[in-house]
Motif scaffolding. Structure first.
Motif, mmCIF file in Angstrom:
data_model
loop_
_atom_site.group_PDB
_atom_site.id
_atom_site.type_symbol
_atom_site.label_atom_id
_atom_site.label_comp_id
_atom_site.label_asym_id
_atom_site.label_seq_id
_atom_site.Cartn_x
_atom_site.Cartn_y
_atom_site.Cartn_z
ATOM 1 N N MET A 277 1.404 -3.421 -13.819
ATOM 2 C CA MET A 277 1.984 -4.248 -14.872
ATOM 3 C C MET A 277 2.992 -5.199 -14.253
ATOM 4 O O MET A 277 3.867 -4.787 -13.512
ATOM 5 C CB MET A 277 2.666 -3.353 -15.913
ATOM 6 N N SER A 278 2.908 -6.493 -14.556
ATOM 7 C CA SER A 278 3.823 -7.461 -13.976
ATOM 8 C C SER A 278 5.189 -7.367 -14.621
ATOM 9 O O SER A 278 5.329 -6.945 -15.767
ATOM 10 C CB SER A 278 3.258 -8.874 -14.156
ATOM 11 N N ASP A 279 6.232 -7.787 -13.849
ATOM 12 C CA ASP A 279 7.587 -7.781 -14.385
ATOM 13 C C ASP A 279 7.718 -8.701 -15.580
ATOM 14 O O ASP A 279 8.554 -8.484 -16.454
ATOM 15 C CB ASP A 279 8.577 -8.189 -13.297
ATOM 16 N N SER A 280 6.875 -9.754 -15.631
ATOM 17 C CA SER A 280 6.970 -10.708 -16.732
ATOM 18 C C SER A 280 6.670 -10.060 -18.076
ATOM 19 O O SER A 280 7.067 -10.552 -19.116
ATOM 20 C CB SER A 280 6.018 -11.889 -16.498
ATOM 21 N N ARG A 281 5.962 -8.935 -18.055
ATOM 22 C CA ARG A 281 5.658 -8.248 -19.312
ATOM 23 C C ARG A 281 6.877 -7.548 -19.880
ATOM 24 O O ARG A 281 6.850 -7.040 -20.986
ATOM 25 C CB ARG A 281 4.528 -7.236 -19.102
ATOM 26 N N LYS A 282 7.965 -7.511 -19.114
ATOM 27 C CA LYS A 282 9.171 -6.842 -19.587
ATOM 28 C C LYS A 282 10.248 -7.842 -20.006
ATOM 29 O O LYS A 282 11.379 -7.465 -20.256
ATOM 30 C CB LYS A 282 9.729 -5.940 -18.478
ATOM 31 N N THR A 283 9.867 -9.121 -20.080
ATOM 32 C CA THR A 283 10.862 -10.128 -20.402
ATOM 33 C C THR A 283 11.421 -9.931 -21.797
ATOM 34 O O THR A 283 10.785 -9.367 -22.675
ATOM 35 C CB THR A 283 10.253 -11.539 -20.294
ATOM 36 N N ALA A 284 12.631 -10.467 -22.006
ATOM 37 C CA ALA A 284 13.376 -10.183 -23.231
ATOM 38 C C ALA A 284 12.689 -10.715 -24.482
ATOM 39 O O ALA A 284 12.887 -10.177 -25.568
ATOM 40 C CB ALA A 284 14.781 -10.781 -23.122
ATOM 41 N N GLU A 285 11.882 -11.765 -24.349
ATOM 42 C CA GLU A 285 11.325 -12.394 -25.539
ATOM 43 C C GLU A 285 10.440 -11.449 -26.341
ATOM 44 O O GLU A 285 10.345 -11.539 -27.557
ATOM 45 C CB GLU A 285 10.500 -13.620 -25.122
ATOM 46 N N HIS A 286 9.790 -10.499 -25.651
ATOM 47 C CA HIS A 286 8.855 -9.610 -26.348
ATOM 48 C C HIS A 286 9.251 -8.143 -26.161
ATOM 49 O O HIS A 286 8.404 -7.283 -25.977
ATOM 50 C CB HIS A 286 7.425 -9.837 -25.854
ATOM 51 N N MET A 287 10.533 -7.865 -26.209
ATOM 52 C CA MET A 287 10.993 -6.499 -25.987
ATOM 53 C C MET A 287 10.956 -5.712 -27.292
ATOM 54 O O MET A 287 11.961 -5.212 -27.786
ATOM 55 C CB MET A 287 12.405 -6.499 -25.416
ATOM 56 N N GLY A 288 9.764 -5.636 -27.893
ATOM 57 C CA GLY A 288 9.617 -4.831 -29.107
ATOM 58 C C GLY A 288 9.808 -5.659 -30.363
ATOM 59 O O GLY A 288 10.303 -6.776 -30.338
ATOM 60 N N GLN B 89 7.098 0.547 -31.746
ATOM 61 C CA GLN B 89 6.326 0.966 -30.577
ATOM 62 C C GLN B 89 5.063 0.144 -30.352
ATOM 63 O O GLN B 89 4.395 0.288 -29.332
ATOM 64 C CB GLN B 89 5.942 2.444 -30.715
ATOM 65 N N LEU B 90 4.720 -0.716 -31.305
ATOM 66 C CA LEU B 90 3.483 -1.483 -31.169
ATOM 67 C C LEU B 90 3.527 -2.435 -29.973
ATOM 68 O O LEU B 90 2.513 -2.660 -29.312
ATOM 69 C CB LEU B 90 3.217 -2.283 -32.448
ATOM 70 N N ASP B 91 4.677 -2.994 -29.716
ATOM 71 C CA ASP B 91 4.819 -3.961 -28.637
ATOM 72 C C ASP B 91 6.092 -3.644 -27.854
ATOM 73 O O ASP B 91 6.934 -4.501 -27.627
ATOM 74 C CB ASP B 91 4.887 -5.374 -29.226
ATOM 75 N N SER B 92 6.202 -2.396 -27.462
ATOM 76 C CA SER B 92 7.447 -1.918 -26.858
ATOM 77 C C SER B 92 7.484 -2.198 -25.360
ATOM 78 O O SER B 92 6.542 -2.709 -24.766
ATOM 79 C CB SER B 92 7.614 -0.418 -27.102
ATOM 80 N N THR B 93 8.584 -1.803 -24.751
ATOM 81 C CA THR B 93 8.764 -2.027 -23.318
ATOM 82 C C THR B 93 8.222 -0.877 -22.475
ATOM 83 O O THR B 93 8.292 -0.904 -21.264
ATOM 84 C CB THR B 93 10.251 -2.203 -22.997
ATOM 85 N N THR B 94 7.694 0.147 -23.138
ATOM 86 C CA THR B 94 7.170 1.285 -22.388
ATOM 87 C C THR B 94 5.899 0.896 -21.654
ATOM 88 O O THR B 94 5.250 -0.100 -21.966
ATOM 89 C CB THR B 94 6.873 2.457 -23.337
ATOM 90 N N GLU B 95 5.543 1.698 -20.658
ATOM 91 C CA GLU B 95 4.350 1.430 -19.856
ATOM 92 C C GLU B 95 3.116 1.879 -20.637
ATOM 93 O O GLU B 95 2.560 2.950 -20.398
ATOM 94 C CB GLU B 95 4.442 2.181 -18.520
ATOM 95 N N GLN B 96 2.677 1.057 -21.571
ATOM 96 C CA GLN B 96 1.522 1.423 -22.384
ATOM 97 C C GLN B 96 0.366 0.480 -22.103
ATOM 98 O O GLN B 96 0.567 -0.684 -21.734
ATOM 99 C CB GLN B 96 1.882 1.391 -23.869
ATOM 100 N N ALA B 97 -0.835 0.986 -22.287
ATOM 101 C CA ALA B 97 -2.028 0.208 -21.958
ATOM 102 C C ALA B 97 -2.272 -0.907 -22.960
ATOM 103 O O ALA B 97 -2.755 -1.984 -22.603
ATOM 104 C CB ALA B 97 -3.247 1.127 -21.894
#
Length: 603
Positions: A1-12, A347-355
């Motif tokens: 998973m890229s770091d960009s997937r953890k950016t603040a804009e989509h943090m849940g 949890q639908l679009d959370s910061t956890t490592e989900q598939a």
């Protein structure tokens, strides 16, 4: 998973719970503010220069049954895949929507869209049935969960309401003997009167009552001298309304009794469905005509009981799919506990490592093929974003695809635009009790000439922790169906769909609520109903884009339609097209099968 997937804009997402929202739902305000200007060609979004913020293996556009199924099928084949699902609504499920009401510490669950599985033992493919099995859905469970005997045991029947404006007086006639397509009741459970006694109470002239009785009890061969095949060909090209007026000889007033019989199932009145379709769906007038046997599909829809129903309709299937793909969103397993499961939307679009991540309130505005994948641009909270993936599935309305999929040819664009969805409204009314229905002796009312042509008590289902009301003094959620047709306009099905959509868009919430209150008061007042004290809350599921278009022999050529359908769903580069639109069938099983096809096209 890229770091960009953890950016603040989509943090849940905000941990709200959309099913409990009342008022205007379905295609509610905010779902079309971006899509409508784009769909009408008045606005184009430029996303080519945006930075790719996140990368996935698969992006799915649309979180309805087909989109969720596509993600699920891909994950079954590639458990390590990273998937993003985008949807413009604030809830998932598409037309399979869940509504909840809270009253006196109790949660009443109902469906805001797709009601039930349609004839699954006959019409579901091995793929669809295999998915249900893996998700823990046991079809036989519905035979005990659905209490078909509840309302009949109370002496309740179906009734027809004749309104004063059309028929000269307001009158409810109970004991309707009609059998329905997709019927939850067996013929011996109708508490029906015989046709003569039933029709005798209609507020119609004697001549019209006699003509209706002959139609039901002594139908003629109205095309005598023609072969069965010639009769079929003729009936496929005339409407049921034309059949009743021109061949049977019913008056305009008598014909109005049938006007909305087809509304709920086909989203069209009898002026826009063929007489042959009416025959296959059990409408009267054909018993003496020696017609070919109905198709296997029509036979299944007439004979298989319509009981495969969760308390929230097919929304439970959407919830099962989401729970299976996104860990932490809800507890449990199987079909019983999904009914009462509380979903954590954060949890639908959370910061956890989900598939799988499911991002709501996100309208896709561009889909662009690249040599190594697909770029997808979308608008969320007034800001444009761009994400990338190896593959993409468009499981959204066909008519928007020409506006978002770059590089689509004119012929395929035209084919996609042929699937004009039919608008409809599912209004859900929480009432303090349902004693007025019992007093009137009905559990369902057909109103041929009022806005809401079908009004009924909730389906009696006990599943999981959900127990259906048995005491008429308990609260109940009424189901009301409005289809904004244009009977008598001379418009074809697609044109009526477009006109109906414009009608719905012009109706404000207060206007629609008042319409509901007025109709219920008119019909139920003799049973003791008072809308001011008996209505607790109203949810209006406005589906401007409701049922997928289906082949209609009145307006369509069979070979041309099949060619159009095949062209419309053709894969373009790394993008495949799914959705029930891709089958020209407004059914959950069609949505599932099209998802399976689309995922396999991308492999």
């Amino acid at each position: 998973m890229s770091d960009s997937r953890k950016t603040a804009e989509h943090m849940g997402q905000i941990a709200e719970y959309p099913p409990t929202k009342t008022g205007m739902r379905g295609n509610h305000e905010g779902t079309f503010s971006v899509a409508h200007p784009m769909g009408r060609g008045k606005k184009e979004f430029f996303t080519d220069n945006l930075r790719i913020e996140e990368r996935y293996d698969l992006i799915v556009v649309g979180a309805g049954i087909s989109g969720l199924s596509a993600a699920w099928f891909h994950l079954q084949a590639q458990p390590d895949a990273q998937i993003l699902i985008l949807d413009l609504h604030d809830d998932f499920g598409g037309h399979a929507k869940r509504n909840e009401f809270e009253h006196d510490g109790r949660t009443l669950i109902t469906y805001g869209g797709t009601e039930s599985f349609q004839s699954p033992t006959h019409l579901f493919s091995d793929v669809a049935n295999g998915m249900l099995k893996k998700l823990g859905v046991v079809l036989d469970r519905f035979h005990s969960a659905f209490n078909r005997a509840l309302y009949p045991a109370m002496g309740l029947s179906r009734g027809v309401f004749f309104d004063q404006a059309t028929f000269g007086e307001n009158r409810l006639v109970a004991g309707d003997p009609s059998t329905l397509v997709a019927d939850d009741l067996a013929p011996d459970q109708l508490n029906a009167r015989d046709w003569q006694a039933f029709i005798a109470d209609f507020p119609l002239p004697e001549e019209d009552r006699s003509a209706l009785l002959r139609l039901h009890r002594e139908p003629e061969d109205y095309l005598a001298g023609k072969s069965p095949e010639e009769k079929q060909a003729h009936l496929e090209k005339i409407s049921y309304l034309a059949f009743l007026r021109d061949l049977v000889g019913l008056s305009e007033l008598a014909s109005r009794y049938f006007l909305a019989r087809s509304n709920d199932f086909m989203a069209l009145s009898i002026d826009a469905i063929s007489a042959y379709s009416a025959y296959e769906f059990g409408f009267p007038g054909f018993a003496g005509m020696a017609l070919p046997a109905p198709s296997d599909e029509a036979k299944a829809e007439m004979e298989e009981p319509y009981i495969y129903h969760f308390p929230d309709g097919v929304a439970s299937l959407a919830r099962l799919l989401v729970r299976d793909m996104i860990s932490g969103v809800a507890q449990g397993g199987g079909m019983d506990d999904i009914v009462g499961a509380r979903f954590d939307y954060s949890q639908l679009d959370s910061t956890t490592e989900q598939a799988v991540r499911l991002r709501l309130s996100s309208t896709v505005v561009s889909v662009t093929n690249r040599d190594d994948g697909v770029d997808v641009g979308y608008s969320r909270k007034g800001k444009l974003h761009c994400v990338g993936a190896k593959r993409c599935v468009l499981a959204c309305d066909n008519v928007i695809i020409p506006r978002i999929l770059r590089g689509l040819g004119r012929a395929q664009s035209a084919a996609l635009l042929c699937n004009v969805r039919f608008p409809l409204v599912y209004a859900k009314v929480l009432v303090r009790n349902w004693q007025s229905f019992v007093n009137l002796g009905v559990h369902e009312i057909y109103a041929p000439c009022l806005p809401y042509s079908r009004v009924k008590l909730a389906y009696p289902v006990d599943l999981g922790a959900h127990e259906h009301a048995r005491d008429p003094q308990q609260p109940m959620v009424l189901h009301m169906v409005h289809v904004p047709c244009s009977p008598g306009s001379g418009l074809d099905g697609r044109a009526q769909a477009k006109a109906g959509r414009m009608k719905l868009q012009g109706m404000r919430l207060a206007m629609m609520e008042q319409q509901i209150r007025s109709q219920l008061q008119c019909m139920l007042a003799p049973g003791g109903f008072d809308h001011e004290s008996d209505i607790i809350d109203i949810t209006i599921n406005r589906w401007a884009h409701g049922y997928a278009y289906t082949f209609n022999s009145l307006f369509d050529d069979a070979e041309e339609s099949q060619a159009t359908l095949t062209l419309a769903r053709r894969k373009l580069g790394n993008v495949a097209i799914a959705g029930s639109d891709s089958a020209w069938e407004p059914y959950a099983h069609a949505a599932i099968d099209q998802a399976w096809r689309a995922i396999n096209e991308l492999r």
